[in-house]
Design an enzyme around this catalytic site. Structure first.
Site, PDB file in Angstrom:
ATOM      1  N   GLY A 192     -12.011  37.562  32.479  1.00 24.55           N
ATOM      2  CA  GLY A 192     -11.737  36.220  31.952  1.00 24.55           C
ATOM      3  C   GLY A 192     -11.348  35.191  32.981  1.00 24.55           C
ATOM      4  N   GLY A 230     -15.933  39.663  35.502  1.00 23.04           N
ATOM      5  CA  GLY A 230     -17.398  39.630  35.443  1.00 23.04           C
ATOM      6  C   GLY A 230     -17.887  38.305  36.001  1.00 23.04           C
ATOM      7  NE  ARG A 231     -16.917  33.060  32.575  1.00 25.12           N
ATOM      8  CZ  ARG A 231     -17.635  32.779  31.495  1.00 25.12           C
ATOM      9  NH1 ARG A 231     -18.658  31.964  31.583  1.00 25.12           N
ATOM     10  NH2 ARG A 231     -17.325  33.306  30.328  1.00 25.12           N
ATOM     11  NE  ARG A 266     -22.039  31.019  29.757  1.00 27.15           N
ATOM     12  CZ  ARG A 266     -21.281  29.978  30.005  1.00 27.15           C
ATOM     13  NH1 ARG A 266     -21.759  28.946  30.683  1.00 27.15           N
ATOM     14  NH2 ARG A 266     -20.041  29.947  29.584  1.00 27.15           N
ATOM     15  CE1 TYR A 270     -20.680  31.667  23.934  1.00 21.17           C
ATOM     16  CE2 TYR A 270     -21.883  31.470  25.992  1.00 21.17           C
ATOM     17  CZ  TYR A 270     -21.425  32.241  24.941  1.00 21.17           C
ATOM     18  OH  TYR A 270     -21.708  33.580  24.909  1.00 21.17           O
ATOM     19  CB  CYS A 297     -40.080  25.844  18.692  1.00 22.65           C
ATOM     20  SG  CYS A 297     -41.584  26.147  19.623  1.00 22.65           S
ATOM     21  CE1 TYR A 326     -20.917  37.913  30.167  1.00 22.25           C
ATOM     22  CE2 TYR A 326     -19.715  36.268  31.421  1.00 22.25           C
ATOM     23  CZ  TYR A 326     -19.778  37.516  30.828  1.00 22.25           C
ATOM     24  OH  TYR A 326     -18.692  38.363  30.915  1.00 22.25           O
TER      25      TYR A 326
HETATM   26  N1  LLP Z   1     -13.723  43.036  30.087  1.00 23.17           N
HETATM   27  C1  LLP Z   1     -14.092  43.028  28.805  1.00 23.17           C
HETATM   28  C2  LLP Z   1     -13.625  44.076  27.900  1.00 23.17           C
HETATM   29  C3  LLP Z   1     -14.934  42.010  28.320  1.00 23.17           C
HETATM   30  O1  LLP Z   1     -15.289  41.988  27.043  1.00 23.17           O
HETATM   31  C4  LLP Z   1     -15.407  41.020  29.218  1.00 23.17           C
HETATM   32  C5  LLP Z   1     -16.276  39.949  28.760  1.00 23.17           C
HETATM   33  C6  LLP Z   1     -14.994  41.082  30.566  1.00 23.17           C
HETATM   34  C7  LLP Z   1     -14.147  42.106  30.954  1.00 23.17           C
HETATM   35  C8  LLP Z   1     -15.450  40.095  31.598  1.00 23.17           C
HETATM   36  O2  LLP Z   1     -15.075  38.800  31.290  1.00 23.17           O
HETATM   37  P1  LLP Z   1     -15.372  37.620  32.349  1.00 23.17           P
HETATM   38  O3  LLP Z   1     -14.577  37.919  33.569  1.00 23.17           O
HETATM   39  O4  LLP Z   1     -16.830  37.625  32.634  1.00 23.17           O
HETATM   40  O5  LLP Z   1     -14.953  36.405  31.637  1.00 23.17           O
HETATM   41  N2  LLP Z   1     -21.227  35.302  27.101  1.00 23.17           N
HETATM   42  C9  LLP Z   1     -19.987  34.579  27.304  1.00 23.17           C
HETATM   43  C10 LLP Z   1     -18.926  35.475  27.877  1.00 23.17           C
HETATM   44  C11 LLP Z   1     -18.653  36.694  27.047  1.00 23.17           C
HETATM   45  C12 LLP Z   1     -17.667  37.616  27.704  1.00 23.17           C
HETATM   46  C13 LLP Z   1     -17.602  38.912  26.998  1.00 23.17           C
HETATM   47  N3  LLP Z   1     -16.682  39.839  27.540  1.00 23.17           N
HETATM   48  C14 LLP Z   1     -20.253  33.390  28.210  1.00 23.17           C
HETATM   49  O6  LLP Z   1     -21.377  33.216  28.659  1.00 23.17           O
HETATM   50  O7  LLP Z   1     -19.356  32.591  28.462  1.00 23.17           O
END
Ligand code: LLP
Length: 364
Positions: A192, A230-231, A266, A270, A297, A326
């Protein structure tokens, strides 16, 4: 490397859902990172890149019996139990075989982010309330070892204190049930961590999150901290390259490109915004407003408003920045556009690491 420096000796786990392919798995295989995987597909790509079960943390609110069986048989590093019913099924599938698990808690920390990427609170389907987690603990039988607790409160969180609050909540959960956990236990505070998408975005650096989380964790000397970005690992490493296919006069003019929500949902999901630049005229003044749209479309297939050179037209190349997270991982085949290739670029060299799909792929 920046995460390693900021957090030091903690359990760094890359959340594969942000962007995943064999070549990235190969890069991560050469580090000390673990990987958060949520499907057989993500696990298969990890394995193909040399990240075996002992470095895989299996997440997700849906794990089929087949996936539970495979995770147990393979001996994955951790399996994150998402609910009481999943614990019941895990006990049945494991049938006495060993498996190391974390419990995912849905803690009451109000993540200040887009509602679609908030993962706590009564509206979110992830994790367990304290009562449910106690129920899950009561179901534990020999073979199942509860190694600790996990929480992920949402994505693109801009306030380090939220991570600290979430960590404190799960730490207190463990400390309140000391007899249920081994002396040293995992506290996994999820991912996150935010990135800047627009020039105007100001987000705290990862070091600020590390400081807040490490400080909160110091209250729990027996905890082994885990973070799961992740992001923030991949977003700024990626750009999307589009061809402008047509221009339509309007106020502001539409500039239509050869992609859109199938390679990046995205903006439509969002309302996410991105910076855009004409790659073939990067130093021309970018001062005329355009509405950049995709080719699907859907009225909602609009990639966003952008200031671009006034003469932007068919044949130009448009770069969208910070699409490394993402985008590719959420791509679809809507309108049967073949999925686009992924190209790694470094030091003046490039390599196609995921070939684009062909019409034969689509027909198959
Ligand atoms: N750990 C768990 C259990 C998660 O569900 C997620 C993301 C992460 C770690 C990594 O989160 P990050 O560091 O990437 O924020 N598709 C959405 C984001 C969905 C995230 C889902 N879970 C977007 O494009 O903003």
């Amino acid at each position: 490397a920046r995460f390693e420096r900021a957090f030091g000796d903690v359990g760094l786990t890359y959340a594969a859902k942000a962007f995943w392919c064999v070549s990235l798995a190969e890069l991560i295989a050469g580090t000390r990172w673990l990987v958060d995987v949520v499907s057989e597909g993500e696990r298969a790509v990890a394995a193909a890149g040399g990240i075996g079960p002992s470095r895989q943390v299996v997440h997700g609110n849906v794990k089929t019996d087949r996936e539970l069986e495979a995770a147990i048989a393979d001996g994955v590093h951790r399996l994150v139990v998402d609910g009481t019913d999943e614990m019941r099924r895990l006990v049945a599938v494991a049938a006495g075989r060993p498996v190391d698990v974390l419990l995912r808690l849905n803690v009451d920390v109000a993540a200040d982010t887009h509602p679609k990427i908030r993962t706590t609170g009564a509206a979110a389907q992830f994790g367990m309330t304290v009562e449910q987690a106690d129920d899950a603990l009561a179901q534990v039988v020999d073979g199942i070892t509860v190694r600790g607790v996990h929480v992920h409160i949402g994505s693109q969180l801009r306030q380090p204190r939220l991570h600290a609050e979430a960590l404190t909540a799960i730490g207190h959960f463990v400390e309140g049930r000391r007899d249920r956990f081994s002396e040293v236990y995992d506290l996994d505070v999820g991912g996150g961590f935010p990135v800047a998408y627009l020039r105007s975005d100001v987000v705290p650096p990862i070091e600020a999150f590390a400081d807040a989380i490490l400080e909160a964790c110091s209250e729990f000397p027996n905890a082994r901290l885990i973070v799961e970005p992740g992001r923030s690992v991949v977003a700024n490493a990626g750009v999307s390259l589009y061809s402008v296919v047509s221009r339509k006069e309007a106020n502001p003019p539409f500039l239509a490109v050869d992609g859109g929500l199938s390679d990046n949902p995205r903006p439509s999901m969002y309302g996410a915004g991105y910076e855009m630049v004409l790659a073939n005229a990067p130093t021309d003044p970018h001062d005329s407003p355009f509405r950049v749209v995709g080719r699907h479309c859907e009225t909602g297939d609009q990639l966003g408003e952008a200031l671009l050179p006034s003469g932007a037209a068919a044949g130009d190349l448009l770069v969208m920045a910070a699409t490394g997270a993402y985008g590719f991982s959420m791509s679809s085949r809507y309108n049967l556009l073949p999925r686009r290739p992924v190209v790694f670029v470094a030091d003046g060299e490039f390599e196609v690491v995921v070939p684009g799909e062909t019409l034969d792929d689509l027909v198959r």
